[in-house]
Design a protein around this motif. Sequence first.
Motif, mmCIF file in Angstrom:
data_model
loop_
_atom_site.group_PDB
_atom_site.id
_atom_site.type_symbol
_atom_site.label_atom_id
_atom_site.label_comp_id
_atom_site.label_asym_id
_atom_site.label_seq_id
_atom_site.Cartn_x
_atom_site.Cartn_y
_atom_site.Cartn_z
ATOM 1 N N LYS A 23 -5.511 1.229 -6.008
ATOM 2 C CA LYS A 23 -5.419 0.141 -5.039
ATOM 3 C C LYS A 23 -6.756 -0.090 -4.341
ATOM 4 C CE LYS A 23 -0.469 0.470 -4.246
ATOM 5 N NZ LYS A 23 0.620 0.816 -3.301
ATOM 6 N N ARG A 39 -7.329 -2.892 -11.112
ATOM 7 C CA ARG A 39 -6.678 -1.612 -10.884
ATOM 8 C C ARG A 39 -6.463 -0.835 -12.178
ATOM 9 N NH1 ARG A 39 -0.962 -2.414 -8.339
ATOM 10 N NH2 ARG A 39 -0.795 -0.233 -8.901
ATOM 11 N N GLN A 51 -8.844 -2.064 -6.761
ATOM 12 C CA GLN A 51 -8.359 -3.443 -6.802
ATOM 13 C C GLN A 51 -8.776 -4.217 -5.549
ATOM 14 O OE1 GLN A 51 -4.083 -3.895 -6.629
ATOM 15 N NE2 GLN A 51 -4.133 -5.715 -7.919
ATOM 16 N N ARG A 76 4.014 1.165 -11.548
ATOM 17 C CA ARG A 76 2.848 0.444 -11.069
ATOM 18 C C ARG A 76 1.948 -0.015 -12.213
ATOM 19 N NH1 ARG A 76 4.463 3.803 -7.115
ATOM 20 N NH2 ARG A 76 4.206 3.071 -4.988
ATOM 21 N N HIS A 121 0.810 -1.223 0.000
ATOM 22 C CA HIS A 121 0.000 0.000 0.000
ATOM 23 C C HIS A 121 0.836 1.262 0.000
ATOM 24 C CE1 HIS A 121 0.966 -0.334 4.265
ATOM 25 N NE2 HIS A 121 0.747 0.958 4.334
#
Length: 501
Positions: free
Chosen positions: A213, A222, A216, A247, A149
Amino acid sequence: MTEKNNTNIGFEKQLWDAACVLWGHIPAAEYRNVIIGLIFLKYISTAFTKKYQQLVNEGNGFEDDPDAYLEDNVFFVPEDARWEKIASAAHKPEIGTVIDDAMRAIEAGNKKLKNVLPKNYGNPDLDKRILGDVVDLFTNMDMRETEGHKDMLGRTYEYCIAQFAAKEGKGGGEFYTPASIVNTLVAILKPYSNCRVYDPCCGSGGMFVQSAKFIQAHSGQRGNISIYGQEANSDTWKMAIMNLTIRGLDANLGPYQADTFTSDLHPTLKADFILANPPFNYHPWGQEKLTDDPRWKYGLPPANNANYAWIQHMIHHLAPNGKIGLVLANGALSTQSGGEGEIRKKIIEDDLVEGIVAMPTQLFYSVTIPVTLWFISKDKKQKGKTLFIDARKMGHMVDRIHRDFSEEDIKKLSDTFESFQNGTLENQKGYCAISTIQDIEKQDFILTPGRYVGIEEQEDDGEPFDEKMTRLTSELSEMFDKSHELEDEIRKKLGAMGYEL
């Protein structure tokens, strides 16, 4: 058990140590880019190596196929850019050229990164022996824990910005939004799949990362998010692109950095969710060039403060059912100067303000100013009502100067909003209150949460009032006597030194 938090600075401290190795060997404006560039290279190489080994073990011969990495949102790293090659050249005279060539190899394989990555490592002014020492530090650093995270690039940049500013004796005017604040905004707004997310002052892109996130984590993909952003600072704009690239997030941050007010790169955009932490009390912002701009539906913002320019810019870019979550300095809640009070009144009367959350101090690395979260909605579930929350006592100190929110803190705020929207929330003295537009009008359209939530009721300790007052006045009298004794002692000491009061 050690409490988990979002501002653990062990990793950033290692990187700051790396920056300090370079101190005095390269201009400050450049070594920040040197460090961020090395973070990028090491991060993507670590992720690539892990995936590469997995593909080798599977034995299907896909380890050199870029598509095999893309499906897992892993960046395919060309051979010339892999960290083992950089590490092996750490103490060779050509280490700067090796790193610059690595950056060029990555840009060549990704058009969106063209002219984005730093390529100043071959600079003659950069001591290559020192650079090699820094590469060694990165080689020995385990970056696997940065997955999950945490917005590693932005978090590191935030920490380093504060340290750079302190070292140079300047105020930390440029900072990244802490995870506590970003996660709270996202948890309350709840962005969903196939939505358009916009940040008009996107910094290093943390709002986008956390939104993706969240989607997701709630059974969405995502990648099913359309990202739009803009950033005025060239170095920060480049860092946002790097941050999103590692990412696997596709984003439209414009073809270049640009000022949001004077050069809106997304003029026709209508976003489902807007998340932003605009620079507090920003000025000058170019008002004289924009007096007739259609964005100022509720009034022309004053030239000496952009807070209400940011708010109106975001409202202008909202879709019919869109929502905004933004961070502002507390002054915006009550200011009357330059017509801001009238603008705020019109926004409230248009029933756009869904919620206001007063946040505690010390959530930012580089500034201690208290801030407020604003939630604005084009289609409120509770028409004519606004939720006020006083969260100033929430969170916990993770060190002497940094405060953080736990996941439980964030969930409490999110649940409070959800209960309000569902019509099941009850007022709680000192914490939350639901107010109508008429209630706010009685407070002269000032939005300070403390005016609405009141003071938390104190539990009766059972001690009779007269007895308590007798005890407290006796204790106070003893304190006065002690203070007089200390005062006499200080006078004697000063008198002995030849100073009389």
